[in-house]
Design a protein around this motif. Structure first.
Motif, mmCIF file in Angstrom:
data_model
loop_
_atom_site.group_PDB
_atom_site.id
_atom_site.type_symbol
_atom_site.label_atom_id
_atom_site.label_comp_id
_atom_site.label_asym_id
_atom_site.label_seq_id
_atom_site.Cartn_x
_atom_site.Cartn_y
_atom_site.Cartn_z
ATOM 1 N N GLY A 1 5.350 -2.565 13.599
ATOM 2 C CA GLY A 1 5.700 -1.997 14.905
ATOM 3 C C GLY A 1 6.214 -3.061 15.867
ATOM 4 N N ARG A 2 5.633 -4.267 15.805
ATOM 5 C CA ARG A 2 6.125 -5.362 16.664
ATOM 6 C C ARG A 2 7.579 -5.671 16.321
ATOM 7 N NH1 ARG A 2 1.989 -5.397 20.317
ATOM 8 N NH2 ARG A 2 0.037 -6.046 19.390
ATOM 9 N N ASP A 3 7.866 -5.746 14.999
ATOM 10 C CA ASP A 3 9.237 -6.073 14.588
ATOM 11 C C ASP A 3 10.203 -4.976 15.016
ATOM 12 O OD1 ASP A 3 8.406 -8.478 13.544
ATOM 13 O OD2 ASP A 3 8.085 -7.693 11.523
ATOM 14 N N LEU B 1 -6.518 -8.126 30.758
ATOM 15 C CA LEU B 1 -6.330 -6.743 30.318
ATOM 16 C C LEU B 1 -5.354 -6.732 29.155
ATOM 17 C CD1 LEU B 1 -6.380 -3.621 32.457
ATOM 18 C CD2 LEU B 1 -4.563 -3.790 30.760
ATOM 19 N N SER B 2 -5.789 -6.165 28.032
ATOM 20 C CA SER B 2 -4.971 -6.021 26.822
ATOM 21 C C SER B 2 -4.435 -7.370 26.350
ATOM 22 C CB SER B 2 -3.865 -5.003 27.058
ATOM 23 O OG SER B 2 -3.426 -4.533 25.813
ATOM 24 N N MET B 3 -3.132 -7.646 26.447
ATOM 25 C CA MET B 3 -2.650 -8.967 26.033
ATOM 26 C C MET B 3 -3.316 -10.068 26.853
ATOM 27 S SD MET B 3 1.256 -10.448 25.852
ATOM 28 C CE MET B 3 1.454 -10.748 27.609
ATOM 29 N N GLY C 1 -6.365 -9.947 27.651
ATOM 30 C CA GLY C 1 -7.636 -10.127 26.951
ATOM 31 C C GLY C 1 -7.470 -10.976 25.698
ATOM 32 N N TYR C 2 -6.368 -10.760 24.967
ATOM 33 C CA TYR C 2 -6.104 -11.618 23.794
ATOM 34 C C TYR C 2 -6.023 -13.084 24.251
ATOM 35 C CZ TYR C 2 -4.041 -7.172 21.953
ATOM 36 O OH TYR C 2 -3.794 -5.872 21.595
ATOM 37 N N THR C 3 -5.380 -13.267 25.425
ATOM 38 C CA THR C 3 -5.243 -14.616 25.983
ATOM 39 C C THR C 3 -6.601 -15.164 26.422
ATOM 40 O OG1 THR C 3 -3.004 -14.060 26.715
ATOM 41 C CG2 THR C 3 -4.033 -15.966 27.749
ATOM 42 N N ALA D 1 -6.156 5.652 31.303
ATOM 43 C CA ALA D 1 -5.750 5.347 29.932
ATOM 44 C C ALA D 1 -5.735 3.823 29.785
ATOM 45 C CB ALA D 1 -4.407 5.998 29.617
ATOM 46 N N HIS D 2 -4.590 3.248 29.366
ATOM 47 C CA HIS D 2 -4.573 1.818 29.042
ATOM 48 C C HIS D 2 -4.621 0.917 30.289
ATOM 49 C CE1 HIS D 2 -4.069 -1.498 26.362
ATOM 50 N NE2 HIS D 2 -2.869 -1.827 26.795
ATOM 51 N N LEU D 3 -3.885 1.294 31.327
ATOM 52 C CA LEU D 3 -3.831 0.440 32.529
ATOM 53 C C LEU D 3 -4.934 0.854 33.500
ATOM 54 C CD1 LEU D 3 0.036 0.319 33.164
ATOM 55 C CD2 LEU D 3 -1.359 -1.217 31.769
HETATM 56 C C1 MLT Z 1 -0.754 -4.710 26.260
HETATM 57 O O1 MLT Z 1 -1.014 -3.767 27.008
HETATM 58 O O2 MLT Z 1 -0.914 -5.887 26.610
HETATM 59 C C2 MLT Z 1 -0.207 -4.411 24.911
HETATM 60 O O3 MLT Z 1 0.080 -3.053 24.800
HETATM 61 C C3 MLT Z 1 -1.161 -4.834 23.869
HETATM 62 C C4 MLT Z 1 -0.624 -4.692 22.479
HETATM 63 O O4 MLT Z 1 0.506 -4.255 22.304
HETATM 64 O O5 MLT Z 1 -1.355 -5.038 21.527
#
Ligand code: MLT
Length: 264
Positions: free
Chosen positions: A130-132, A92-94, A96-98, A241-243
């Motif tokens: 935004g990350r910084d 989920l989210s990060m 998913g990136y993983t 929403a996101h979660l």
């Molecule tokens: C997440 O939920 O893992 C992060 O919000 C993803 C992100 O910040 O790109």
């Protein structure tokens, strides 16, 4: 449970009586406890492997900067340690990136993919900025300040208004994460590669899940993945929403259960 893998202590759950191994990769900035309703609700349908990613929960960060490939390498080591050759990988989210990073490095170890509330695109220049800003925020004011900033986007307005316990649990789960792990993850996400070219290479069954009201990784991102990944299915979850797994666990678990039951 805990194991030493790649030189760090890694905390994880390995539970469930169902035969098929299912890895659950949590979002940022959370830990594996975010999957509690999946661990209990899907225990009869899968053997569930849920790690705390490096620097989160009870897993150590180790030395030096990390990338999403570091998380992917840790997952490979965990599967080795548990004697699992192939698994359904859900992120989920990060997470998913993983899962994208893991698929690129170890495609033969992925039986199927579940990509929830995530996106293939890299950070835009504004998102990198935004990350910084978030790195500076947690350095100066701690994880609680980031939790307060992120909370309104994690859940629907309806849940925030009516389900105080869920809202509070979400905030607490973010606020307790180590600052060092949060910063390492923000850098890893900021610098992550574009996973869009990966989509056409995915040749395993794929389920895309999205909270219908997700504004962090909106439904258009889920539709993009469904369109580009051969044979992928999309389930949009109302009232989330996101979660989506945390806000609407029954609907999320139903989608996963059906997907697992339909795997060849
Ligand atoms: C997440 O939920 O893992 C992060 O919000 C993803 C992100 O910040 O790109």
């Amino acid at each position: 449970m805990k194991a030493i893998l790649n030189g760090i202590g890694v905390a994880f759950d390995d539970t469930g009586s169902g035969g098929i191994p299912l890895v659950l990769l949590h979002p940022f900035p959370f830990d594996r406890t975010l999957w509690a309703a999946q661990v209990s609700g899907l225990a009869d349908a899968a053997r569930i492997i849920a790690p705390d990613l490096r620097g989160f929960g009870d897993t150590e960060l180790g030395a030096g900067p990390i990338t999403l490939d570091t998380y992917a390498g840790d997952l490979a080591a965990l599967l080795d340690a548990r004697g699992i050759a192939r698994a359904v990988v859900a992120g989920l989210s990060m997470g998913g990136y993983t899962a994208f990073a893991f698929y690129r490095k170890y495609p033969e170890r992925v039986r199927a993919l579940i990509l929830a509330d995530t996106r293939p695109q890299p950070d835009s220049p504004e998102a990198k900025q935004g990350r910084d800003e978030n790195i500076a925020l947690v350095r100066s004011r701690g994880a609680g300040a980031l939790a307060d900033k992120m909370l309104p986007k994690m859940l629907t307005a309806g849940t925030v208004a009516a389900r105080g316990a869920v809202t509070q649990a979400t905030r607490v789960a973010m606020a307790r994460q180590p600052v060092t792990g949060i910063i390492a993850a923000l850098e890893a996400m900021r610098d992550r590669p574009d996973s869009t070219p990966t989509l056409a290479q995915i040749s395993v069954p794929t389920l895309v899940i999205a909270g219908a009201e997700d504004t962090v990784t909106p439904l258009q991102d889920a539709e993009l993945m469904r369109g580009e990944i051969r044979g992928a299915r999309l389930v949009a979850i109302a009232g989330a929403a996101h979660l989506s797994n945390f806000e609407q666990p029954d609907a999320f678990n139903r989608a996963v259960r059906e997907f697992l039951a339909g795997l060849p």
